[in-house]
Design a protein around this motif. Sequence first.
Motif, PDB file in Angstrom:
ATOM      1  N   GLU A 208      32.951 -23.352  12.866  1.00  0.00           N
ATOM      2  CA  GLU A 208      31.843 -23.055  13.777  1.00  0.00           C
ATOM      3  C   GLU A 208      30.523 -23.514  13.169  1.00  0.00           C
ATOM      4  OE1 GLU A 208      31.893 -21.454  16.885  1.00  0.00           O
ATOM      5  OE2 GLU A 208      34.041 -21.823  16.723  1.00  0.00           O
ATOM      6  N   LYS A 209      29.577 -23.860  14.038  1.00  0.00           N
ATOM      7  CA  LYS A 209      28.232 -24.203  13.560  1.00  0.00           C
ATOM      8  C   LYS A 209      27.559 -22.932  13.060  1.00  0.00           C
ATOM      9  CE  LYS A 209      27.622 -27.572  17.221  1.00  0.00           C
ATOM     10  NZ  LYS A 209      26.968 -27.848  18.482  1.00  0.00           N
ATOM     11  N   ASN A 210      26.883 -23.036  11.921  1.00  0.00           N
ATOM     12  CA  ASN A 210      26.109 -21.888  11.461  1.00  0.00           C
ATOM     13  C   ASN A 210      24.702 -21.958  12.066  1.00  0.00           C
ATOM     14  OD1 ASN A 210      24.498 -23.589   9.811  1.00  0.00           O
ATOM     15  ND2 ASN A 210      25.840 -23.291   8.065  1.00  0.00           N
ATOM     16  N   ASP A 211      23.893 -20.939  11.836  1.00  0.00           N
ATOM     17  CA  ASP A 211      22.562 -20.858  12.453  1.00  0.00           C
ATOM     18  C   ASP A 211      21.656 -22.007  12.028  1.00  0.00           C
ATOM     19  OD1 ASP A 211      23.416 -18.557  13.667  1.00  0.00           O
ATOM     20  OD2 ASP A 211      22.386 -17.205  12.287  1.00  0.00           O
ATOM     21  N   ILE A 212      21.752 -22.404  10.764  1.00  0.00           N
ATOM     22  CA  ILE A 212      20.909 -23.486  10.254  1.00  0.00           C
ATOM     23  C   ILE A 212      21.263 -24.799  10.947  1.00  0.00           C
ATOM     24  CG2 ILE A 212      20.333 -24.841   8.198  1.00  0.00           C
ATOM     25  CD1 ILE A 212      20.979 -22.225   6.583  1.00  0.00           C
ATOM     26  N   GLU A 213      22.560 -25.070  11.053  1.00  0.00           N
ATOM     27  CA  GLU A 213      23.003 -26.291  11.727  1.00  0.00           C
ATOM     28  C   GLU A 213      22.567 -26.285  13.192  1.00  0.00           C
ATOM     29  OE1 GLU A 213      27.041 -28.947  12.511  1.00  0.00           O
ATOM     30  OE2 GLU A 213      27.237 -26.988  11.561  1.00  0.00           O
ATOM     31  N   GLU A 214      22.755 -25.157  13.870  1.00  0.00           N
ATOM     32  CA  GLU A 214      22.328 -25.031  15.273  1.00  0.00           C
ATOM     33  C   GLU A 214      20.840 -25.323  15.418  1.00  0.00           C
ATOM     34  OE1 GLU A 214      23.910 -24.500  18.058  1.00  0.00           O
ATOM     35  OE2 GLU A 214      25.674 -23.265  17.712  1.00  0.00           O
ATOM     36  N   ALA A 215      20.020 -24.762  14.517  1.00  0.00           N
ATOM     37  CA  ALA A 215      18.568 -24.940  14.583  1.00  0.00           C
ATOM     38  C   ALA A 215      18.182 -26.400  14.387  1.00  0.00           C
ATOM     39  CB  ALA A 215      17.890 -24.059  13.539  1.00  0.00           C
ATOM     40  N   LEU A 216      18.778 -27.057  13.392  1.00  0.00           N
ATOM     41  CA  LEU A 216      18.465 -28.471  13.138  1.00  0.00           C
ATOM     42  C   LEU A 216      18.874 -29.342  14.316  1.00  0.00           C
ATOM     43  CD1 LEU A 216      19.408 -28.845   9.384  1.00  0.00           C
ATOM     44  CD2 LEU A 216      17.180 -29.363  10.377  1.00  0.00           C
ATOM     45  N   LEU A 217      20.059 -29.107  14.837  1.00  0.00           N
ATOM     46  CA  LEU A 217      20.539 -29.908  15.965  1.00  0.00           C
ATOM     47  C   LEU A 217      19.684 -29.692  17.207  1.00  0.00           C
ATOM     48  CD1 LEU A 217      24.390 -29.545  15.501  1.00  0.00           C
ATOM     49  CD2 LEU A 217      23.042 -31.642  15.216  1.00  0.00           C
ATOM     50  N   SER A 218      19.169 -28.483  17.389  1.00  0.00           N
ATOM     51  CA  SER A 218      18.358 -28.190  18.577  1.00  0.00           C
ATOM     52  C   SER A 218      17.031 -28.948  18.555  1.00  0.00           C
ATOM     53  CB  SER A 218      18.106 -26.683  18.689  1.00  0.00           C
ATOM     54  OG  SER A 218      17.211 -26.264  17.669  1.00  0.00           O
ATOM     55  N   GLU A 219      16.610 -29.400  17.381  1.00  0.00           N
ATOM     56  CA  GLU A 219      15.357 -30.144  17.264  1.00  0.00           C
ATOM     57  C   GLU A 219      15.524 -31.639  17.504  1.00  0.00           C
ATOM     58  OE1 GLU A 219      13.770 -29.164  13.422  1.00  0.00           O
ATOM     59  OE2 GLU A 219      13.814 -27.028  13.848  1.00  0.00           O
ATOM     60  N   LEU A 220      16.770 -32.108  17.611  1.00  0.00           N
ATOM     61  CA  LEU A 220      17.018 -33.537  17.797  1.00  0.00           C
ATOM     62  C   LEU A 220      16.985 -33.903  19.280  1.00  0.00           C
ATOM     63  CD1 LEU A 220      20.048 -34.036  15.382  1.00  0.00           C
ATOM     64  CD2 LEU A 220      17.653 -34.608  14.940  1.00  0.00           C
ATOM     65  N   PHE A 221      16.336 -35.009  19.606  1.00  0.00           N
ATOM     66  CA  PHE A 221      16.309 -35.487  20.982  1.00  0.00           C
ATOM     67  C   PHE A 221      17.670 -36.033  21.399  1.00  0.00           C
ATOM     68  CE2 PHE A 221      11.779 -36.043  19.762  1.00  0.00           C
ATOM     69  CZ  PHE A 221      11.248 -35.124  20.645  1.00  0.00           C
ATOM     70  N   THR A 222      18.450 -36.503  20.426  1.00  0.00           N
ATOM     71  CA  THR A 222      19.730 -37.144  20.719  1.00  0.00           C
ATOM     72  C   THR A 222      20.901 -36.167  20.685  1.00  0.00           C
ATOM     73  OG1 THR A 222      19.901 -37.694  18.372  1.00  0.00           O
ATOM     74  CG2 THR A 222      18.997 -39.383  19.825  1.00  0.00           C
ATOM     75  N   SER A 223      20.622 -34.900  20.477  1.00  0.00           N
ATOM     76  CA  SER A 223      21.670 -33.898  20.338  1.00  0.00           C
ATOM     77  C   SER A 223      22.466 -33.712  21.631  1.00  0.00           C
ATOM     78  CB  SER A 223      21.030 -32.575  19.919  1.00  0.00           C
ATOM     79  OG  SER A 223      22.008 -31.617  19.670  1.00  0.00           O
ATOM     80  N   LYS A 224      23.799 -33.565  21.478  1.00  0.00           N
ATOM     81  CA  LYS A 224      24.702 -33.289  22.600  1.00  0.00           C
ATOM     82  C   LYS A 224      25.537 -32.062  22.237  1.00  0.00           C
ATOM     83  CE  LYS A 224      25.665 -38.253  23.215  1.00  0.00           C
ATOM     84  NZ  LYS A 224      26.756 -39.234  23.222  1.00  0.00           N
ATOM     85  N   THR A 225      26.385 -31.637  23.163  1.00  0.00           N
ATOM     86  CA  THR A 225      27.256 -30.495  22.863  1.00  0.00           C
ATOM     87  C   THR A 225      28.247 -30.838  21.760  1.00  0.00           C
ATOM     88  OG1 THR A 225      28.728 -31.163  24.636  1.00  0.00           O
ATOM     89  CG2 THR A 225      27.114 -29.467  25.171  1.00  0.00           C
ATOM     90  N   THR A 226      28.541 -32.135  21.583  1.00  0.00           N
ATOM     91  CA  THR A 226      29.492 -32.553  20.554  1.00  0.00           C
ATOM     92  C   THR A 226      28.810 -32.861  19.211  1.00  0.00           C
ATOM     93  OG1 THR A 226      29.306 -34.839  21.313  1.00  0.00           O
ATOM     94  CG2 THR A 226      31.103 -33.525  22.236  1.00  0.00           C
ATOM     95  N   SER A 227      27.503 -32.627  19.128  1.00  0.00           N
ATOM     96  CA  SER A 227      26.761 -32.937  17.902  1.00  0.00           C
ATOM     97  C   SER A 227      27.116 -31.985  16.769  1.00  0.00           C
ATOM     98  CB  SER A 227      25.254 -32.833  18.157  1.00  0.00           C
ATOM     99  OG  SER A 227      24.806 -33.880  18.973  1.00  0.00           O
ATOM    100  N   ARG A 228      27.231 -32.549  15.582  1.00  0.00           N
ATOM    101  CA  ARG A 228      27.414 -31.759  14.361  1.00  0.00           C
ATOM    102  C   ARG A 228      26.667 -32.441  13.223  1.00  0.00           C
ATOM    103  NH1 ARG A 228      31.457 -27.750  14.120  1.00  0.00           N
ATOM    104  NH2 ARG A 228      30.289 -27.262  12.234  1.00  0.00           N
ATOM    105  N   LEU A 229      26.381 -31.677  12.181  1.00  0.00           N
ATOM    106  CA  LEU A 229      25.889 -32.246  10.937  1.00  0.00           C
ATOM    107  C   LEU A 229      27.107 -32.473  10.062  1.00  0.00           C
ATOM    108  CD1 LEU A 229      22.734 -30.069  10.197  1.00  0.00           C
ATOM    109  CD2 LEU A 229      22.868 -32.264  11.386  1.00  0.00           C
ATOM    110  N   SER A 230      27.334 -33.705   9.670  1.00  0.00           N
ATOM    111  CA  SER A 230      28.573 -34.013   8.947  1.00  0.00           C
ATOM    112  C   SER A 230      28.617 -33.346   7.572  1.00  0.00           C
ATOM    113  CB  SER A 230      28.770 -35.523   8.823  1.00  0.00           C
ATOM    114  OG  SER A 230      27.745 -36.107   8.066  1.00  0.00           O
ATOM    115  N   CYS A 231      27.456 -32.961   7.036  1.00  0.00           N
ATOM    116  CA  CYS A 231      27.443 -32.277   5.731  1.00  0.00           C
ATOM    117  C   CYS A 231      27.987 -30.855   5.829  1.00  0.00           C
ATOM    118  CB  CYS A 231      26.038 -32.278   5.132  1.00  0.00           C
ATOM    119  SG  CYS A 231      24.860 -31.188   5.979  1.00  0.00           S
ATOM    120  N   GLN A 232      28.132 -30.332   7.033  1.00  0.00           N
ATOM    121  CA  GLN A 232      28.599 -28.956   7.217  1.00  0.00           C
ATOM    122  C   GLN A 232      30.076 -28.884   7.581  1.00  0.00           C
ATOM    123  OE1 GLN A 232      26.357 -26.181   6.599  1.00  0.00           O
ATOM    124  NE2 GLN A 232      25.547 -28.043   5.655  1.00  0.00           N
TER     125      GLN A 232
END
Length: 107
Positions: free
Chosen positions: A66-90
């Motif tokens: 699952e995405k953690n809160d930090i990952e969710e927050a970072l992804l929410s700031e991206l213009f290119t973010s989609k429902t399938t977006s993830r940070l690969s470092c996580q």
Amino acid sequence: MENEITITVIDQSGIIHTLLCPLEMGLTLKDICKAYELPMEAMCGGMAMCATCHCFILSETVPLPEKNDIEEALLSELFTSKTTSRLSCQIYLTAQMDGLSVEIAAD
């Protein structure tokens, strides 16, 4: 070999890379992309601070953490973010992720 999975990564140019990933080293998706010298920035080195390792998960059936809160927050700031977006470092690679397919997001 049980200690290895195969994942597919599509880079920003649309080139498909098949990566053999060892599991016993505790690598993340970012780590393996960097090891194969794929064009992924990952400026913060995997600390979930910059979102430059943003990718899209193309496999719907592969179980991911699952995405953690930090990952969710970072992804929410991206213009290119989609429902399938993830940070690969996580995403730490596990045997269940064999066959995973991802696309590195454009900057």
